[in-house]
Design a protein around this motif. Sequence first.
Motif, PDB file in Angstrom:
ATOM      1  N   SER A  29       1.038  -1.136  -0.161  1.00 28.82           N
ATOM      2  CA  SER A  29       0.020   0.016  -0.036  1.00 28.82           C
ATOM      3  C   SER A  29       0.978   1.604  -0.102  1.00 28.82           C
ATOM      4  O   SER A  29       1.432   1.247   0.568  1.00 28.82           O
ATOM      5  CB  SER A  29      -0.740  -0.225   0.947  1.00 28.82           C
ATOM      6  OG  SER A  29      -1.523   0.915   1.097  1.00 28.82           O
ATOM      7  N   LYS A  30       0.345   2.232  -0.624  1.00 35.34           N
ATOM      8  CA  LYS A  30       1.150   3.239  -0.933  1.00 35.34           C
ATOM      9  C   LYS A  30       0.462   4.385   0.393  1.00 35.34           C
ATOM     10  O   LYS A  30       0.504   5.784   0.822  1.00 35.34           O
ATOM     11  CB  LYS A  30       1.506   3.955  -1.903  1.00 35.34           C
ATOM     12  CG  LYS A  30       1.946   3.235  -3.212  1.00 35.34           C
ATOM     13  CD  LYS A  30       3.612   2.981  -2.572  1.00 35.34           C
ATOM     14  CE  LYS A  30       4.216   2.736  -4.428  1.00 35.34           C
ATOM     15  NZ  LYS A  30       4.734   1.268  -3.642  1.00 35.34           N
ATOM     16  N   ASP A  31      -0.787   4.459   0.738  1.00 34.58           N
ATOM     17  CA  ASP A  31      -1.680   4.685   1.307  1.00 34.58           C
ATOM     18  C   ASP A  31      -1.655   4.805   2.876  1.00 34.58           C
ATOM     19  O   ASP A  31      -1.904   5.685   3.546  1.00 34.58           O
ATOM     20  CB  ASP A  31      -3.239   5.183   1.173  1.00 34.58           C
ATOM     21  CG  ASP A  31      -2.856   5.277   0.131  1.00 34.58           C
ATOM     22  OD1 ASP A  31      -2.416   6.329  -1.043  1.00 34.58           O
ATOM     23  OD2 ASP A  31      -3.756   4.523  -1.464  1.00 34.58           O
ATOM     24  N   ALA A  32      -1.308   3.189   3.437  1.00 31.87           N
ATOM     25  CA  ALA A  32      -2.213   3.053   4.630  1.00 31.87           C
ATOM     26  C   ALA A  32      -0.768   2.238   5.171  1.00 31.87           C
ATOM     27  O   ALA A  32      -0.014   1.521   4.595  1.00 31.87           O
ATOM     28  CB  ALA A  32      -2.991   2.694   5.606  1.00 31.87           C
ATOM     29  N   ALA A  33       0.002   2.555   6.342  1.00 36.10           N
ATOM     30  CA  ALA A  33       1.083   1.588   7.321  1.00 36.10           C
ATOM     31  C   ALA A  33       0.518   1.471   8.574  1.00 36.10           C
ATOM     32  O   ALA A  33      -0.280   2.070   8.860  1.00 36.10           O
ATOM     33  CB  ALA A  33       2.720   2.487   7.154  1.00 36.10           C
ATOM     34  N   ILE A  34       0.993   0.342   8.993  1.00 44.07           N
ATOM     35  CA  ILE A  34       0.683  -0.094  10.256  1.00 44.07           C
ATOM     36  C   ILE A  34       2.344  -0.678  11.258  1.00 44.07           C
ATOM     37  O   ILE A  34       3.067  -1.336  10.038  1.00 44.07           O
ATOM     38  CB  ILE A  34       0.305  -1.687  10.291  1.00 44.07           C
ATOM     39  CG1 ILE A  34      -0.874  -1.442   9.489  1.00 44.07           C
ATOM     40  CG2 ILE A  34       0.464  -2.210  11.498  1.00 44.07           C
ATOM     41  CD1 ILE A  34      -2.187  -2.354   9.541  1.00 44.07           C
ATOM     42  N   LEU A  35       2.753   0.151  11.893  1.00 46.13           N
ATOM     43  CA  LEU A  35       3.649  -0.156  12.512  1.00 46.13           C
ATOM     44  C   LEU A  35       3.489  -0.950  14.137  1.00 46.13           C
ATOM     45  O   LEU A  35       2.745  -0.468  14.986  1.00 46.13           O
ATOM     46  CB  LEU A  35       4.828   1.386  13.665  1.00 46.13           C
ATOM     47  CG  LEU A  35       5.567   1.538  13.658  1.00 46.13           C
ATOM     48  CD1 LEU A  35       6.593   0.916  13.435  1.00 46.13           C
ATOM     49  CD2 LEU A  35       5.765   2.562  14.778  1.00 46.13           C
ATOM     50  N   ILE A  36       4.001  -2.233  13.395  1.00 47.47           N
ATOM     51  CA  ILE A  36       4.312  -3.195  14.751  1.00 47.47           C
ATOM     52  C   ILE A  36       5.256  -2.865  15.735  1.00 47.47           C
ATOM     53  O   ILE A  36       6.645  -2.477  15.815  1.00 47.47           O
ATOM     54  CB  ILE A  36       3.887  -4.764  14.243  1.00 47.47           C
ATOM     55  CG1 ILE A  36       2.988  -5.084  13.211  1.00 47.47           C
ATOM     56  CG2 ILE A  36       4.142  -5.628  15.302  1.00 47.47           C
ATOM     57  CD1 ILE A  36       2.784  -6.282  12.827  1.00 47.47           C
ATOM     58  N   VAL A  37       5.220  -2.785  16.842  1.00 46.57           N
ATOM     59  CA  VAL A  37       6.350  -3.024  17.493  1.00 46.57           C
ATOM     60  C   VAL A  37       5.814  -4.088  18.892  1.00 46.57           C
ATOM     61  O   VAL A  37       5.217  -4.454  19.365  1.00 46.57           O
ATOM     62  CB  VAL A  37       5.844  -1.484  19.033  1.00 46.57           C
ATOM     63  CG1 VAL A  37       6.780  -1.472  20.176  1.00 46.57           C
ATOM     64  CG2 VAL A  37       6.201  -0.169  17.974  1.00 46.57           C
ATOM     65  N   THR A  38       7.139  -4.831  18.662  1.00 45.71           N
ATOM     66  CA  THR A  38       6.855  -6.580  19.009  1.00 45.71           C
ATOM     67  C   THR A  38       7.515  -6.549  20.970  1.00 45.71           C
ATOM     68  O   THR A  38       7.423  -5.959  21.310  1.00 45.71           O
ATOM     69  CB  THR A  38       8.164  -6.963  18.519  1.00 45.71           C
ATOM     70  OG1 THR A  38       9.549  -6.989  19.228  1.00 45.71           O
ATOM     71  CG2 THR A  38       8.674  -6.851  17.105  1.00 45.71           C
ATOM     72  N   ASP A  39       6.569  -7.980  21.253  1.00 40.69           N
ATOM     73  CA  ASP A  39       7.268  -7.790  22.182  1.00 40.69           C
ATOM     74  C   ASP A  39       8.923  -8.104  22.931  1.00 40.69           C
ATOM     75  O   ASP A  39       8.849  -7.937  21.719  1.00 40.69           O
ATOM     76  CB  ASP A  39       6.175  -9.258  23.191  1.00 40.69           C
ATOM     77  CG  ASP A  39       5.935 -10.757  22.185  1.00 40.69           C
ATOM     78  OD1 ASP A  39       7.585 -10.441  21.050  1.00 40.69           O
ATOM     79  OD2 ASP A  39       5.776 -11.327  22.349  1.00 40.69           O
ATOM     80  N   ILE A  40       8.903  -9.201  23.047  1.00 41.78           N
ATOM     81  CA  ILE A  40      10.292  -9.140  23.548  1.00 41.78           C
ATOM     82  C   ILE A  40      11.488 -10.036  23.087  1.00 41.78           C
ATOM     83  O   ILE A  40      11.395 -10.613  22.078  1.00 41.78           O
ATOM     84  CB  ILE A  40      10.288  -9.959  25.243  1.00 41.78           C
ATOM     85  CG1 ILE A  40      10.540 -11.260  25.295  1.00 41.78           C
ATOM     86  CG2 ILE A  40      10.316  -9.099  26.107  1.00 41.78           C
ATOM     87  CD1 ILE A  40      10.289 -11.825  25.924  1.00 41.78           C
ATOM     88  N   PHE A  41      10.356 -11.053  22.144  1.00 40.59           N
ATOM     89  CA  PHE A  41      10.653 -12.304  20.775  1.00 40.59           C
ATOM     90  C   PHE A  41      10.974 -11.444  19.840  1.00 40.59           C
ATOM     91  O   PHE A  41      11.878 -11.762  19.227  1.00 40.59           O
ATOM     92  CB  PHE A  41       9.718 -13.406  20.782  1.00 40.59           C
ATOM     93  CG  PHE A  41       9.774 -14.404  22.144  1.00 40.59           C
ATOM     94  CD1 PHE A  41      10.896 -14.804  21.749  1.00 40.59           C
ATOM     95  CD2 PHE A  41       9.507 -13.987  22.870  1.00 40.59           C
ATOM     96  CE1 PHE A  41      11.067 -16.186  23.168  1.00 40.59           C
ATOM     97  CE2 PHE A  41       9.006 -14.650  24.127  1.00 40.59           C
ATOM     98  CZ  PHE A  41      10.067 -16.188  23.793  1.00 40.59           C
TER      99      PHE A  41
END
Length: 243
Positions: A34-46
């Motif tokens: 997608s050029k319009d929408a992004a999701i930033l995943i901030v992970t757990d300790i793994f």
Amino acid sequence: MSCDNCKTGFKWNGASTGKESTLNKANVYVTGDSKDAAILIVTDIFGWKLPNIRILADHYAKEANATVYVPDIFDGEVVDPDALSDPEKAKSFDLMAFIGRHSKEIRYPEIKAAAVTLKKQYPKVIAMGFCYGAWACFKLAAEPSLVEAISTAHPSLLDKSEIDNVKVPVQILAPENDFAFTEELKKYALETLPKTGVKWEYVYFPGLQHGFAARGNPSDPKQKEGLERAKRCAVSFFNEFLH
């Protein structure tokens, strides 16, 4: 702080379909176009290499029509995913020392910088945080110029002040049994979020444990239903605020 449920769980089978790249000089897993929408995943300790997180990222990218980023937020330190199911490896992993090396003060500036960069590239950005990563999403939610909304699953290390300060829509995926997102914090969130003026959603998962949404056992029917429901809830939330 009891640590058992932070270090246990199940490594999922399946191949991820994205690619490894860099974001602000940090390693990152990227999936979607997608050029319009992004999701930033901030992970757990793994961290960013855990197969489960990459599989979830692929689902999010496809089902929410977004480009999903899973950055390395631990400066190259990787927890062996076998520690999820190997008691000896889990025992030898010192969680509190790990958190000391990766405190909020050390890691939040880099996490915020990732959001800033994505916001320059995409009209809309959402942050998704699991366990350790959830507190960072709440901090991002205090700065509405960075993200449209945040979703979090079984937050850990969360302070009440971080709940107080949210200024964008919030989703919390909360299991019944959670040493980190305690009954006190659950009650506080449910009392506080209506006062913030933001749209919010609290989804309760009876009978499930801390970590279920990212490390649940897909061979256990109750856990499988829970982790799949958590994925559907997150995707619905993403679609509401990204599109």
